[in-house]
Design a protein around this motif. Sequence first.
Motif, PDB file in Angstrom:
ATOM      1  N   TYR A   7      -1.796  10.011  -5.880  1.00  0.00           N
ATOM      2  CA  TYR A   7      -1.196  10.515  -4.646  1.00  0.00           C
ATOM      3  C   TYR A   7      -1.394  12.031  -4.579  1.00  0.00           C
ATOM      4  O   TYR A   7      -1.366  12.711  -5.610  1.00  0.00           O
ATOM      5  CB  TYR A   7       0.306  10.207  -4.599  1.00  0.00           C
ATOM      6  CG  TYR A   7       0.642   8.744  -4.433  1.00  0.00           C
ATOM      7  CD1 TYR A   7       1.025   8.228  -3.202  1.00  0.00           C
ATOM      8  CD2 TYR A   7       0.591   7.876  -5.527  1.00  0.00           C
ATOM      9  CE1 TYR A   7       1.353   6.888  -3.057  1.00  0.00           C
ATOM     10  CE2 TYR A   7       0.912   6.539  -5.395  1.00  0.00           C
ATOM     11  CZ  TYR A   7       1.295   6.042  -4.157  1.00  0.00           C
ATOM     12  OH  TYR A   7       1.614   4.712  -4.025  1.00  0.00           O
ATOM     13  N   ARG A  17       0.845  -1.203   0.000  1.00  0.00           N
ATOM     14  CA  ARG A  17       0.000   0.000   0.000  1.00  0.00           C
ATOM     15  C   ARG A  17       0.880   1.253   0.000  1.00  0.00           C
ATOM     16  O   ARG A  17       1.768   1.385   0.820  1.00  0.00           O
ATOM     17  CB  ARG A  17      -0.908   0.001   1.231  1.00  0.00           C
ATOM     18  CG  ARG A  17      -1.802   1.220   1.388  1.00  0.00           C
ATOM     19  CD  ARG A  17      -2.857   1.279   0.306  1.00  0.00           C
ATOM     20  NE  ARG A  17      -3.735   0.127   0.333  1.00  0.00           N
ATOM     21  CZ  ARG A  17      -4.620  -0.170  -0.613  1.00  0.00           C
ATOM     22  NH1 ARG A  17      -4.716   0.618  -1.680  1.00  0.00           N
ATOM     23  NH2 ARG A  17      -5.382  -1.254  -0.515  1.00  0.00           N
ATOM     24  N   ARG A  19      -1.442   4.037   4.207  1.00  0.00           N
ATOM     25  CA  ARG A  19      -2.573   3.232   4.689  1.00  0.00           C
ATOM     26  C   ARG A  19      -3.715   4.122   5.147  1.00  0.00           C
ATOM     27  O   ARG A  19      -4.891   3.843   4.876  1.00  0.00           O
ATOM     28  CB  ARG A  19      -2.117   2.332   5.836  1.00  0.00           C
ATOM     29  CG  ARG A  19      -1.222   1.184   5.403  1.00  0.00           C
ATOM     30  CD  ARG A  19      -1.121   0.117   6.467  1.00  0.00           C
ATOM     31  NE  ARG A  19      -2.426  -0.484   6.755  1.00  0.00           N
ATOM     32  CZ  ARG A  19      -2.624  -1.472   7.618  1.00  0.00           C
ATOM     33  NH1 ARG A  19      -1.591  -1.977   8.284  1.00  0.00           N
ATOM     34  NH2 ARG A  19      -3.807  -1.977   7.825  1.00  0.00           N
ATOM     35  N   LYS A  20      -3.369   5.195   5.835  1.00  0.00           N
ATOM     36  CA  LYS A  20      -4.403   6.110   6.330  1.00  0.00           C
ATOM     37  C   LYS A  20      -5.158   6.759   5.177  1.00  0.00           C
ATOM     38  O   LYS A  20      -6.392   6.922   5.237  1.00  0.00           O
ATOM     39  CB  LYS A  20      -3.749   7.182   7.214  1.00  0.00           C
ATOM     40  CG  LYS A  20      -4.734   8.166   7.814  1.00  0.00           C
ATOM     41  CD  LYS A  20      -4.014   9.198   8.680  1.00  0.00           C
ATOM     42  CE  LYS A  20      -5.000  10.223   9.245  1.00  0.00           C
ATOM     43  NZ  LYS A  20      -4.298  11.244  10.057  1.00  0.00           N
ATOM     44  N   LYS A  21      -4.441   7.129   4.111  1.00  0.00           N
ATOM     45  CA  LYS A  21      -5.067   7.825   2.982  1.00  0.00           C
ATOM     46  C   LYS A  21      -5.469   6.878   1.851  1.00  0.00           C
ATOM     47  O   LYS A  21      -5.962   7.330   0.813  1.00  0.00           O
ATOM     48  CB  LYS A  21      -4.116   8.898   2.442  1.00  0.00           C
ATOM     49  CG  LYS A  21      -3.832  10.005   3.461  1.00  0.00           C
ATOM     50  CD  LYS A  21      -3.177  11.210   2.809  1.00  0.00           C
ATOM     51  CE  LYS A  21      -3.041  12.355   3.787  1.00  0.00           C
ATOM     52  NZ  LYS A  21      -2.504  13.585   3.165  1.00  0.00           N
ATOM     53  N   ASN A  22      -5.234   5.580   2.070  1.00  0.00           N
ATOM     54  CA  ASN A  22      -5.630   4.558   1.101  1.00  0.00           C
ATOM     55  C   ASN A  22      -5.030   4.826  -0.291  1.00  0.00           C
ATOM     56  O   ASN A  22      -5.726   4.753  -1.307  1.00  0.00           O
ATOM     57  CB  ASN A  22      -7.155   4.469   0.998  1.00  0.00           C
ATOM     58  CG  ASN A  22      -7.607   3.148   0.379  1.00  0.00           C
ATOM     59  OD1 ASN A  22      -6.958   2.113   0.563  1.00  0.00           O
ATOM     60  ND2 ASN A  22      -8.691   3.190  -0.381  1.00  0.00           N
ATOM     61  N   TYR A  23      -3.741   5.107  -0.305  1.00  0.00           N
ATOM     62  CA  TYR A  23      -3.064   5.312  -1.580  1.00  0.00           C
ATOM     63  C   TYR A  23      -2.982   3.979  -2.338  1.00  0.00           C
ATOM     64  O   TYR A  23      -3.031   2.903  -1.733  1.00  0.00           O
ATOM     65  CB  TYR A  23      -1.662   5.871  -1.362  1.00  0.00           C
ATOM     66  CG  TYR A  23      -1.640   7.335  -0.976  1.00  0.00           C
ATOM     67  CD1 TYR A  23      -2.518   8.246  -1.567  1.00  0.00           C
ATOM     68  CD2 TYR A  23      -0.743   7.820  -0.035  1.00  0.00           C
ATOM     69  CE1 TYR A  23      -2.489   9.596  -1.231  1.00  0.00           C
ATOM     70  CE2 TYR A  23      -0.711   9.165   0.310  1.00  0.00           C
ATOM     71  CZ  TYR A  23      -1.588  10.047  -0.282  1.00  0.00           C
ATOM     72  OH  TYR A  23      -1.567  11.380   0.052  1.00  0.00           O
ATOM     73  N   TYR A  45       4.579   4.533   4.785  1.00  0.00           N
ATOM     74  CA  TYR A  45       3.652   3.401   4.761  1.00  0.00           C
ATOM     75  C   TYR A  45       2.400   3.696   5.603  1.00  0.00           C
ATOM     76  O   TYR A  45       1.274   3.441   5.161  1.00  0.00           O
ATOM     77  CB  TYR A  45       4.349   2.145   5.285  1.00  0.00           C
ATOM     78  CG  TYR A  45       3.430   0.961   5.439  1.00  0.00           C
ATOM     79  CD1 TYR A  45       2.920   0.308   4.324  1.00  0.00           C
ATOM     80  CD2 TYR A  45       3.061   0.503   6.707  1.00  0.00           C
ATOM     81  CE1 TYR A  45       2.062  -0.779   4.462  1.00  0.00           C
ATOM     82  CE2 TYR A  45       2.210  -0.587   6.854  1.00  0.00           C
ATOM     83  CZ  TYR A  45       1.714  -1.220   5.727  1.00  0.00           C
ATOM     84  OH  TYR A  45       0.864  -2.282   5.876  1.00  0.00           O
ATOM     85  N   PHE A  46       2.594   4.225   6.804  1.00  0.00           N
ATOM     86  CA  PHE A  46       1.437   4.513   7.666  1.00  0.00           C
ATOM     87  C   PHE A  46       0.565   5.624   7.076  1.00  0.00           C
ATOM     88  O   PHE A  46      -0.669   5.560   7.155  1.00  0.00           O
ATOM     89  CB  PHE A  46       1.911   4.894   9.072  1.00  0.00           C
ATOM     90  CG  PHE A  46       2.383   3.714   9.880  1.00  0.00           C
ATOM     91  CD1 PHE A  46       1.505   2.690  10.205  1.00  0.00           C
ATOM     92  CD2 PHE A  46       3.699   3.618  10.292  1.00  0.00           C
ATOM     93  CE1 PHE A  46       1.930   1.588  10.933  1.00  0.00           C
ATOM     94  CE2 PHE A  46       4.137   2.521  11.019  1.00  0.00           C
ATOM     95  CZ  PHE A  46       3.252   1.504  11.342  1.00  0.00           C
ATOM     96  N   ILE A  47       1.163   6.631   6.463  1.00  0.00           N
ATOM     97  CA  ILE A  47       0.376   7.686   5.818  1.00  0.00           C
ATOM     98  C   ILE A  47      -0.387   7.107   4.626  1.00  0.00           C
ATOM     99  O   ILE A  47      -1.571   7.439   4.406  1.00  0.00           O
ATOM    100  CB  ILE A  47       1.287   8.844   5.362  1.00  0.00           C
ATOM    101  CG1 ILE A  47       1.885   9.559   6.574  1.00  0.00           C
ATOM    102  CG2 ILE A  47       0.517   9.840   4.495  1.00  0.00           C
ATOM    103  CD1 ILE A  47       2.895  10.636   6.226  1.00  0.00           C
TER     104      ILE A  47
END
Length: 424
Positions: free
Chosen positions: A129, A88, A192-196, A188-190
């Motif tokens: 993005y 992701r 996942r949060k923004k569903n890239y 990676y955490f950003i």
Amino acid sequence: MIWILVIVFVVALILRYPIAFALGLACLVYLIGAGIPLILMPMKMYSGIDVFVLLSIPGFIIAGNLMNQGGLTEKIISFCNHLMGHIRGGLSLVNIGASMLFAGISGTAISDTASMGSVMIPAMKKEGYDADFSCAITAASSTVGPIIPPSVPMIIAATLSGLSVGKLFLAGAIPGLLLGVGLMLVAYFIARKKNYPKHPKSSFGQVAKGFVDTFWSLLMTFIILFGIIGGIFTPTEASIVAVLYALVVGKFVYKKLNFKNVQVVILDSMKTSASLMVLVGFANLFGYILITEHIPQTISSEILGFSSNKYVVLLLINLLLIAVGTFMETIAALLILFPILLKVALAVDVDPIHFAVIAVLNLIIGLTTPPVGVCLFVASSIGKVSIEKVSKAGFPFLLVSLIVLILVTLIPEISLWLPSLFMD
């Protein structure tokens, strides 16, 4: 008289003079005002650049440009995409991973931002993005370049201090990897949060082919590093080996180099090398003036007068260097401040190799620090996003960079383990 030097220098920077010309103008005005013969100017400039190891800088610049012109950037991005594109937000991880691999070739943050950004930022925007995130991750990942060897700022630090280039190259490896991995975790955490988005997972054959395509480029870094460490050649000789290797790989392996684009590479490299050497020459004159005015002793006594605790002194130096790094290019800041602050660090028993890594890491972090971080401006101009939005999006990456800086400052073994393992 020292205030005339400082005022002219600051005014020249405000008027957006190139840093080398700002230094030269300030020195010229000082010499005239102090009644010092102007013959001193070319003498000190020449003595500043008359250092054998500095000859390696044009070599590494030419080698990096040859590899880039020969198709290196696309090969590295393609390989990283096969390796991490299925995760992701994979393209953001590719951005960082490619910068880590490209770092061993370019050695400077700004060239990494420009080279990678021109490819990665449009690609990330096209895949959905956010533009500010794309610019922020590109600027942040470019800071790995001056840490992972071979590193132009490390060569400058070695020249200024007499330290081993090989040891400094090794000392930067683990901090560079820590910085790259830390940036990947945040990305990676950003994501996942923004569903890239993510790509389908590449087959083993695609990954293997990507590695083979990239292998010849990556091999150059190992030849340079272990050639220097093993005593096979000096850093200057290593840079020439790198040029010859880049020519052979670019011509016969990647088949992208021809007489026309080699000419372009040589001309561009000459311009970059000349600007760096002029900067080194003027900075040597600037440093001579500071020494005659007893500025290093004054700064040293002021810092040590505030505290003699090693960690307090390092904290003060960190704050100073990050602040300077926000508005001054890494090499210029090193040339002016590194010799002064190294004496302060040695006074509180900081290992010089450890301090060199701290200094370079501080200054490259400053390149991504708002409001005037140079890499932020380069990335924002490529992505056509305001500097405010890029700065805001880049805050989590800046935070992880500062955490790595704190770890490197407090735990000397992060920098010193590899040099002690291979070269002591």
